[in-house]
Design an enzyme around this catalytic site. Structure first.
Site, mmCIF file in Angstrom:
data_model
loop_
_atom_site.group_PDB
_atom_site.id
_atom_site.type_symbol
_atom_site.label_atom_id
_atom_site.label_comp_id
_atom_site.label_asym_id
_atom_site.label_seq_id
_atom_site.Cartn_x
_atom_site.Cartn_y
_atom_site.Cartn_z
ATOM 1 N N LYS A 50 -1.296 -47.902 34.225
ATOM 2 C CA LYS A 50 -1.588 -46.749 35.077
ATOM 3 C C LYS A 50 -1.686 -47.116 36.551
ATOM 4 O O LYS A 50 -1.546 -46.249 37.421
ATOM 5 C CB LYS A 50 -2.874 -46.052 34.615
ATOM 6 C CG LYS A 50 -2.863 -45.591 33.154
ATOM 7 C CD LYS A 50 -1.680 -44.696 32.832
ATOM 8 C CE LYS A 50 -1.764 -44.066 31.457
ATOM 9 N NZ LYS A 50 -1.557 -45.014 30.350
ATOM 10 N N TYR A 264 -4.125 -40.375 16.328
ATOM 11 C CA TYR A 264 -4.351 -41.063 17.597
ATOM 12 C C TYR A 264 -5.647 -41.877 17.542
ATOM 13 O O TYR A 264 -6.689 -41.360 17.121
ATOM 14 C CB TYR A 264 -4.432 -40.041 18.737
ATOM 15 C CG TYR A 264 -4.781 -40.653 20.075
ATOM 16 C CD1 TYR A 264 -3.793 -41.197 20.889
ATOM 17 C CD2 TYR A 264 -6.094 -40.704 20.512
ATOM 18 C CE1 TYR A 264 -4.106 -41.774 22.109
ATOM 19 C CE2 TYR A 264 -6.425 -41.284 21.729
ATOM 20 C CZ TYR A 264 -5.426 -41.814 22.524
ATOM 21 O OH TYR A 264 -5.751 -42.391 23.734
ATOM 22 N N TYR A 290 -2.764 -48.188 21.867
ATOM 23 C CA TYR A 290 -1.397 -48.076 22.391
ATOM 24 C C TYR A 290 -0.542 -49.298 22.056
ATOM 25 O O TYR A 290 0.364 -49.231 21.231
ATOM 26 C CB TYR A 290 -1.429 -47.863 23.918
ATOM 27 C CG TYR A 290 -2.009 -46.534 24.308
ATOM 28 C CD1 TYR A 290 -1.204 -45.402 24.418
ATOM 29 C CD2 TYR A 290 -3.369 -46.384 24.545
ATOM 30 C CE1 TYR A 290 -1.732 -44.171 24.762
ATOM 31 C CE2 TYR A 290 -3.921 -45.167 24.885
ATOM 32 C CZ TYR A 290 -3.093 -44.054 24.989
ATOM 33 O OH TYR A 290 -3.631 -42.834 25.312
#
Length: 332
Positions: A50, A264, A290
């Site tokens: 990010k 998730y 992730y």
């Protein structure tokens, strides 16, 4: 591609390394050469992808006179951590809206990223139930802060809009320059595909530099068709923003949804195996949400001949290892 026409902060300290993973390649049969792009080593509190996106998003906020950042994510959001990190660095307040995608998963006293939110001085954390309209929740906070005299700016989840995705279009230029310098031919790139900005930026950037390397996204939440449409739409908007004339075709966005598991952030056996294989053979820490699931996809595709024999595959490590410390029971 010309990135000078967009506001941009200077958070990167040069290209992140591209490393060979010979031990892992050997364990998996040596039919494919495995490499990793270490975006987990990017600056920021704990590192991660990010930072590339926030170079553009926070620069846009500063240009618009913002003094406060609002963003959203899951309860152990790496994006929220890095947004808090760079907000602190810029002297800006940061407010978070966290979605409890797994019921009762938010604990104020939790370790991992939750602890780091506190350490980074986040001004407020609002927790909402799964399925909430996150933009609407952020807009409520926006209006409340405006009434307090603040000038807030909203960054969407994952910084996944056509501003944030510029960071990964730029990353493609960086990566191709490294590969050319190393004389390293890469045949496939494998990336985690979540909020979609990283995947979309790479797809747009690959078209922009005429790189010609297929990009495989390993889903961490959505089903294949939904994720591919999301990435395709954002890649198209990013390409348009950059003035890329070539239209991105539907078959240039490829996702795999077999590695999501029950949902998730919920652990899978293949994720646990992948995290252990990377740590014990390459001294690389993945995260359970992730990169762990994306690496599980990478490993499975190698085992099932999803890549041509003799090819080289580059795995994008997007970071997130601070979240490991909230998953101790999963690994012990």
């Amino acid at each position: 591609m010309n990135f000078t026409k967009f506001p941009r902060r200077k958070y990167l300290q040069g290209p992140t390394p591209i490393e060979s993973m010979p031990a892992l390649s050997k364990i998996l049969g040596d039919d494919v050469g495995l490499y990793v792009k270490r975006d987990d080593l990017l600056p920021g509190a704990g590192g991660g992808n990010k930072t590339r996106k926030l170079e553009f998003c926070i620069a846009d906020a500063i240009k618009k006179g913002a003094d406060t950042i609002i963003t959203c994510g899951a309860v152990q959001s790496n994006h929220a951590r890095l947004t808090a990190s760079w907000s602190a660095k810029e002297g800006m307040d940061c407010h978070l809206i966290l979605e409890e995608r797994v019921k009762k998963s938010y604990k104020q006293e939790a370790s991992g990223n939750n602890f780091l939110f506190e350490l980074l001085g986040v001004k407020s954390i609002g927790v909402v139930e799964a399925g909430s309209d996150m933009m609407a929740e952020m807009e409520k906070k926006f209006e409340a802060l405006k009434k307090e005299g603040k000038n807030p700016y909203i960054i969407p989840g994952g910084a996944s809009n056509d501003i944030g995705a510029l960071g990964y279009a730029a990353c493609v230029e960086e990566t191709m320059a490294q590969l050319n310098d190393l004389r390293l031919k890469i045949d496939y790139i494998v990336v985690p595909s979540g909020s979609g900005g990283t995947h979309a930026g790479i797809v747009a950037g690959m078209i922009g530099v005429n790189g010609g390397i297929p990009v495989y996204g390993i889903n961490v939440s959505r089903v294949k068709d939904v994720q591919e449409e999301l990435v395709l739409d954002l890649a198209g908007k990013t390409a348009e923003k950059l003035g890329i004339k070539n239209v991105i075709k539907r078959d240039e966005v490829i996702c795999f949804d077999q590695y999501v598991g029950p949902g998730y952030s919920l652990p899978t056996d293949s994720m646990v195996e992948a995290v252990k294989l990377f740590s014990q053979n390459e001294a690389i820490l993945l995260d359970p949400v992730y990169t762990g699931k994306a690496a599980a996809g990478l490993i499975d595709l190698v085992r099932k001949n999803g890549f041509k024999k003799g090819s080289n595959v580059l795995f994008l490590h997007t970071g997130g290892s601070p979240a490991l410390y909230e998953y101790l029971e999963t690994f012990r």
